[in-house]
Design a protein around this motif. Structure first.
Motif: not given
Length: 110
Positions: A1-3, A36-37, A39, A57, A59, A66
């Motif tokens: 999930m993205k936080y 890559s986690a 953004e 952000t 992931d 996070a």
């Protein structure tokens, strides 16, 4: 999930603050390219107080993961521009974490 994470940090050395903002952003963007986690890192700075809100952000499996990843990325960026011993205070940072995509909520109940 993205936080979505926001870390409120302070630079306690006014002479190091303004001149390190561009390098800090460059370091955050570089870390985004290798992790890559991570953004869309960004920040807002208050030149008068030395406070910076660093947003990215992340992931991750859960909000705690996070937070850990966001703090690690910020500390790595600060290390890249001269280290946390150069006036950047992260031990008393305030962090906010929430799902990046919150479901729509009604403005008022019927």
């Amino acid at each position: 999930m993205k936080y979505l994470t926001v870390q409120e940090v302070t630079c306690t050395d006014p002479s190091a603050f303004g001149i390190r903002l561009d390098p800090l952003m460059e370091a955050l963007l570089l870390l985004e390219t290798v992790d890559s986690a991570i953004e869309v890192p960004d920040f807002a700075a208050d030149l008068g107080t030395g406070c910076v809100d660093v947003q990215m952000t992340v992931d991750a499996a859960d909000p705690a993961a996070a937070m850990v990843r966001a703090l690690a990325v910020l500390r790595a960026a600060l290390h890249a521009i001269g280290g946390t011993g150069s006036g950047w205070e992260t031990t008393s940072a305030i962090m906010h974490v929430e799902p990046a995509e919150l479901p729509e909520r009604p403005l008022a109940s019927a």
